[in-house]
Design a protein around this motif. Structure first.
Motif, short mmCIF file in Angstrom:
data_model
loop_
_atom_site.label_atom_id
_atom_site.label_comp_id
_atom_site.label_asym_id
_atom_site.label_seq_id
_atom_site.Cartn_x
_atom_site.Cartn_y
_atom_site.Cartn_z
N SER A 125 0.83 -1.21 0.00
CA SER A 125 0.00 0.00 0.00
C SER A 125 0.86 1.26 0.00
N LEU A 126 1.99 1.23 0.69
CA LEU A 126 2.91 2.37 0.68
C LEU A 126 3.50 2.54 -0.72
N ALA A 127 3.87 1.44 -1.36
CA ALA A 127 4.43 1.51 -2.71
C ALA A 127 3.40 2.10 -3.68
N ARG A 128 2.15 1.67 -3.58
CA ARG A 128 1.10 2.20 -4.46
C ARG A 128 0.86 3.69 -4.20
N SER A 129 0.83 4.07 -2.92
CA SER A 129 0.62 5.48 -2.58
C SER A 129 1.72 6.36 -3.17
N LEU A 130 2.96 5.95 -3.00
CA LEU A 130 4.08 6.74 -3.52
C LEU A 130 4.06 6.78 -5.05
N ASP A 134 3.63 9.98 -7.73
CA ASP A 134 4.82 10.18 -8.54
C ASP A 134 6.03 10.50 -7.66
N ARG A 135 6.20 9.72 -6.60
CA ARG A 135 7.32 9.89 -5.68
C ARG A 135 8.00 8.54 -5.46
N SER A 136 9.27 8.61 -5.09
CA SER A 136 10.07 7.41 -4.87
C SER A 136 10.91 7.56 -3.61
N LEU A 137 11.33 6.44 -3.07
CA LEU A 137 12.23 6.43 -1.92
C LEU A 137 13.65 6.17 -2.40
N VAL A 138 14.59 6.93 -1.85
CA VAL A 138 16.00 6.73 -2.16
C VAL A 138 16.80 6.82 -0.87
N ALA A 139 17.96 6.19 -0.87
CA ALA A 139 18.92 6.30 0.23
C ALA A 139 20.14 7.03 -0.33
N MET A 144 24.37 8.17 6.66
CA MET A 144 23.99 7.07 7.54
C MET A 144 22.54 7.22 7.94
N GLY A 145 21.74 6.21 7.69
CA GLY A 145 20.40 6.26 8.23
C GLY A 145 19.30 6.37 7.22
N GLY A 146 18.49 7.41 7.37
CA GLY A 146 17.18 7.50 6.75
C GLY A 146 17.11 7.54 5.25
N LEU A 147 15.89 7.40 4.82
CA LEU A 147 15.54 7.46 3.41
C LEU A 147 15.01 8.86 3.10
N ARG A 148 15.00 9.20 1.84
CA ARG A 148 14.42 10.46 1.38
C ARG A 148 13.32 10.15 0.39
N VAL A 149 12.27 10.96 0.42
CA VAL A 149 11.22 10.85 -0.57
C VAL A 149 11.49 11.93 -1.61
N VAL A 150 11.59 11.52 -2.86
CA VAL A 150 11.84 12.47 -3.94
C VAL A 150 10.81 12.28 -5.03
N LYS A 151 10.54 13.34 -5.77
CA LYS A 151 9.67 13.22 -6.93
C LYS A 151 10.40 12.33 -7.94
N THR A 152 9.64 11.44 -8.57
CA THR A 152 10.24 10.50 -9.50
C THR A 152 10.96 11.23 -10.63
N GLU A 153 10.46 12.39 -11.01
CA GLU A 153 11.12 13.19 -12.06
C GLU A 153 12.47 13.73 -11.60
N SER A 154 12.75 13.68 -10.29
CA SER A 154 14.01 14.17 -9.74
C SER A 154 15.03 13.07 -9.54
N ILE A 155 14.85 11.98 -10.28
CA ILE A 155 15.81 10.86 -10.21
C ILE A 155 16.48 10.73 -11.56
#
Length: 155
Positions: A125-130, A134-139, A144-155
């Motif tokens: 459900s989290l994957a579908r929501s993101l 039009d957003r993605s998770l990146v490290a 060290m540590g957390g993930l960032r949420v970025v707009k998919t167009e910003s990858i």
């Protein structure tokens, strides 16, 4: 030193490190101190992860509301003006993810373009929501540590 590296340091404590530490305790009171210190550090870390997960879920709700308003008020046109602090989202989030081997350049809000690993949420459900937002998770690499949420167009 081992307690710091086991939960939040730059080096991970191995199983052998823990065995050596337990053997070195020699008394029940020293073992109790070691376990107590680990539990305290683990509780602090879990609290931070829960806060970051809550921040992610709150940001998703905000983005979904903004998308609904955008479609309703502007007929699908992009909103005019700067994004609000809430629309930008939290700087660091936590989610249970699979780290891919795919390296990309990502542009997180208020950060320069930076090398990152793409991440896929294990929660469907989290994957579908993101994806719907039009957003993605990146490290970010080197962080060290957390993930960032970025707009998919910003990858």
């Amino acid at each position: 030193a081992m307690l710091a590296s086991s939960l939040d340091g730059s080096e991970d404590a191995t199983r052998a490190d823990w065995i050596d530490s337990v053997k070195a305790c020699k008394t029940i009171s020293r073992l109790a101190s070691l376990v107590g210190a680990f539990v305290k550090n683990a509780q602090d870390k879990m609290g931070k992860l829960e806060d970051e997960r809550d921040d992610l879920l709150a940001a998703i709700k905000t983005w979904e509301k903004e998308e609904e308003r955008r479609v309703k008020n502007r007929g699908g046109k992009k909103p005019v003006g700067r994004p609000t602090k809430d629309s930008v989202g939290p700087s660091e989030v936590w989610a249970n993810v699979r780290f891919s081997d795919e390296i990309c350049m990502a542009k997180a809000e208020n950060w320069p373009w930076w090398p990152a690993r793409k991440c896929t949420p294990k929660d469907g459900s989290l994957a579908r929501s993101l994806a719907g937002l039009d957003r993605s998770l990146v490290a970010l690499i080197g962080e060290m540590g957390g993930l960032r949420v970025v707009k998919t167009e910003s990858i």
